[in-house]
Design an enzyme around this catalytic site. Sequence first.
Site, short mmCIF file in Angstrom:
data_model
loop_
_atom_site.label_atom_id
_atom_site.label_comp_id
_atom_site.label_asym_id
_atom_site.label_seq_id
_atom_site.Cartn_x
_atom_site.Cartn_y
_atom_site.Cartn_z
N ARG A 107 -156.09 -108.84 100.13
CA ARG A 107 -157.00 -108.64 101.25
C ARG A 107 -157.66 -107.27 101.11
NH1 ARG A 107 -155.91 -106.15 106.49
NH2 ARG A 107 -157.54 -106.78 107.96
N HIS A 150 -164.08 -102.98 108.01
CA HIS A 150 -162.85 -102.22 108.23
C HIS A 150 -163.26 -100.77 108.50
CE1 HIS A 150 -158.27 -102.33 107.35
NE2 HIS A 150 -158.53 -101.13 107.87
N GLU A 195 -159.25 -105.25 113.25
CA GLU A 195 -158.78 -104.46 114.39
C GLU A 195 -159.90 -103.87 115.24
OE1 GLU A 195 -155.90 -101.56 113.17
OE2 GLU A 195 -154.53 -103.05 112.38
N ASN A 324 -152.25 -108.24 112.88
CA ASN A 324 -151.66 -107.04 112.30
C ASN A 324 -150.59 -106.55 113.25
OD1 ASN A 324 -153.58 -107.28 110.36
ND2 ASN A 324 -154.64 -105.35 110.80
N TYR A 326 -147.42 -103.72 113.73
CA TYR A 326 -146.63 -102.58 113.28
C TYR A 326 -145.43 -102.33 114.19
CZ TYR A 326 -150.07 -101.78 109.74
OH TYR A 326 -150.86 -101.96 108.64
N GLU A 404 -151.55 -107.66 108.25
CA GLU A 404 -151.04 -106.31 107.96
C GLU A 404 -149.70 -106.12 108.62
OE1 GLU A 404 -153.42 -102.81 108.82
OE2 GLU A 404 -155.19 -103.80 108.02
#
Length: 507
Positions: A107, A150, A195, A324, A326, A404
């Site tokens: 990606r 991005h 994002e 994504n 985290y 991600e």
Amino acid sequence: MTTTPTTEATPTTEATPTTSATPAPAVAPAASLRPFPAGFVLGAATAAYQIEGAAHEDGRRDSIWDTFSREPGAVLGGDTGDVACDHYHRYRDDVALMARLGLDSYRFSVSMARVVPDGHTVNAKGLDFYERLVDELLGAGVSPWLTLYHWDLPQALEDRGGWTARETVDRFTDYALAVHDRLGDRVRTWTTLNEPFCSAFLGYTAGVHAPGHTDPAAGLAAAHHLMLGHGQVVRALRDRDDSLSLGLTLNLTVADPVDPTDPRDVDAARRVDAQMNRVFLDPIFRGAYPSDLLEDVRGLGLERVVRDGDLAVISTPIDVLGVNYYQGEALSHRPHPDAPVTEAVTARPVRSPFPAADGVFRHPRPLATTAMGWEVQPEGLTRLLERVHAEYAAPAGTELYVTENGAAFADEPDGDGLVHDAARTAFLHDHLGAILDAVDAGVPVRGYFYWSLLDNYEWAWGYSQRFGIVRVDYDSQERTIKDSGHAYAAIIAARGLPGGSPAADGP
Ligand code: FCB
């Protein structure tokens, strides 16, 4: 709860990228392997500004990140992406590394500032680079997954208002079509945005990211225009070729109240869920902003930027949703004595990314943290995938990927230049396990991209944070596969996680 994989096989250079579910018997005994579903994609991700360098080569001009990174105090150490990992010149070696790891897919993002340096005139040399990259990937058996945006908006467009200006939506669409003109015959998966929360709210409201504004209304306008650009591009690309797989990537959180019995904490969690998750998920999947969000942000001008028909464009059906993840967060209506109210990276003045942040405070939990200070919370990923599947993706028939997930640690090479990053290996293992828990619970997750393939430019943190499964020595540009990269290669080759059934990993 954290488990460390017990099997550390050496990567096989001859490992052929494959999506077959058949485990490779040499890597781990079948009994101790937790297999991925058939066709599950295992890859890694990067982004243009974070790795390419060549900031002013072949016609590329400044993006908002070039400008922002030069502002005194905006980025730790004054670091810029001028050289980064020099991937623009080393992409062949980097693709060879991907093949060596056995990645199914890569990606990457296309730099808008390289393709339309002045915001509208197509720069053929910029497209040449991505054509070379895609051909190299295809030649190596690594499937390209392309992200159009991005975060590197041409500065020329920011000078005209950036994402707060409606005109940017059309410039983004023209740019997307120019990229499709060149790569549409070779790339099957196209995601519009990475994002939008960060582009809109870290960039225009918190002041932590480019373009560095601290204006709640600007963040909301930017969020709306980003989504409108997404929907318009999905429509335009689908008109061109309805066999493409189209979608976007959102960074989502799991917002838990510190005290679930306190309605004020429950409301703090609701507000964060609204301003981080549902502000994007609802317009995209349901064609409407959530009513509680509209109430929270009343008076911040969102109604002035939303025009008739916008939500129909934004809710154009998508094929893939990238999540994504985290960490999640614990929220309270009152501050925690040891936690900062706003999380500044440098001395630059910042505010909360949430446009309506009153009465919302994050509390640290007794969890391990990464070098970014981010909490390690794999079970949050299971819950997040279950929720997004049930409430949004399944009803829409949209496929779910984790696009991600990764961790920064202060790893250093040993005397032989090797990086023994056991904590990252455990992080990777535990998050893949969390995805398999979601799969076991009935969520058809289709794939996973580790962030990141390479150590790279971590935005306002500059080069101080290393997320890679491959170490980059920024002086020599030498790449070294870390232990976590070897462990990932073994997982990919085996098409399963070492360590056995979920029961063996359980609390
Ligand atoms: C995400 C970004 C990515 C990287 C990781 C650590 O928010 O998409 O570029 O910075 O965080």
